[in-house]
Design an enzyme around this catalytic site. Structure first.
Site: not given
Ligand code: PGA
Length: 261
Positions: A168, A98, A10-12, A96, A214, A174
């Site tokens: 998640e 976010e 997931n590059w965001k 997600h 993470s 993150g």
């Molecule tokens: P992360 O993000 O690996 O940077 O913790 C995971 C995600 O949000 O899918």
């Protein structure tokens, strides 16, 4: 029942088209032999066309991080499922944390988007998870089960391989603060149990549940060794091609019986 693991990047909100090209060119030859793992790359809208084109003849799934459930119309700034299909996109992230926390997507919206993706034959990766406060105040399972129930109410009866869930924990995303393998296993096995109650054994035994938060080369093995964790949805550690390849290789070596495919 054996479930084929999945490793998803997931590059965001990262990477230009040029950077996306370099990354995709780096992973393509390396995943050719990764028959034991499904590889997906969820990229920003601006990179989708190029990544879809580059991965067209490969097993890598080009995925979008977001979309809207209506097909067309006055929805400024949004992209629809037919638009994604048009350029060869195979999967979408839905719900997600976010999107839920920063952009206000609620369970209703996530459920409708999941249903729309399924109808159109896109593989939805539906994210669920709790905040630190919810975990500390014993509200974790209420939150997660509520998120899952709302999705399961809205969708028809997909086969287990037509939908993916991702557990998640928000406090692990993150932050570098990964869930312990035991905590991640505990949550994913409860999720599978709920899916068994809501549907049936066949669905629960075949649906994939990823862990996200993470995940990185240093901890991937102990996480995916857990019985109910079928791979990862990875942000930070997926941004460098070499790091993502390590995650794919580690997943490939998990217990998936390649010869039984
Ligand atoms: P992360 O993000 O690996 O940077 O913790 C995971 C995600 O949000 O899918």
């Amino acid at each position: 029942m054996a479930r084929k693991p999945m490793m998803a990047a997931n590059w965001k909100m990262n990477k230009t088209v040029r950077e996306a090209q370099d990354y995709t060119a780096a992973i393509l030859p390396r995943v050719e032999d990764s028959d034991g793992v499904d590889v997906a790359v969820f990229v920003p809208f601006t990179c989708l066309g190029e990544v879809a084109r580059m991965t067209e003849d490969s097993s890598v799934i080009a995925g979008a991080q977001n979309f809207y459930y209506e097909d067309s119309g006055s929805f400024t700034g949004e992209v629809s499922v037919p638009m994604l299909r048009d350029i060869g996109i195979g999967a979408v992230i839905v719900g997600h944390s976010e999107r839920r926390e920063i952009f206000g997507e609620d369970d209703e919206m996530v459920a409708r988007k999941t249903a729309r993706a399924l109808e159109a034959g896109l593989l939805p990766v539906v994210c669920v998870g709790e905040t630190k406060e919810e975990r500390d105040s014993d509200g974790m399972w209420d939150k997660i089960s509520g998120q899952i129930k709302r999705v399961m109410e809205e969708i028809d009866e997909p086969a287990g391989d037509e939908i993916v869930f991702a557990y998640e924990p928000i406090w692990a995303i993150g932050t570098g603060d990964t869930a312990t393998p035991e905590d991640a296993q505990d949550a994913t096995s409860q999720i599978r149990g709920l899916l068994r109650d809501l549907r049936d054994d066949e669905f629960a035994d075949s649906v994939r549940i990823l862990y996200g938060g993470s995940m990185k080369p240093e901890n991937v093995e102990e996480l995916i060794a857990q019985e109910d964790i079928d791979g990862g949805l990875v942000g930070g550690a997926s941004l460098e091609a070499e790091s993502f390849i390590k995650l794919i290789d580690a997943t490939q070596e998990d217990n998936w019986p390649v010869e039984d495919q």
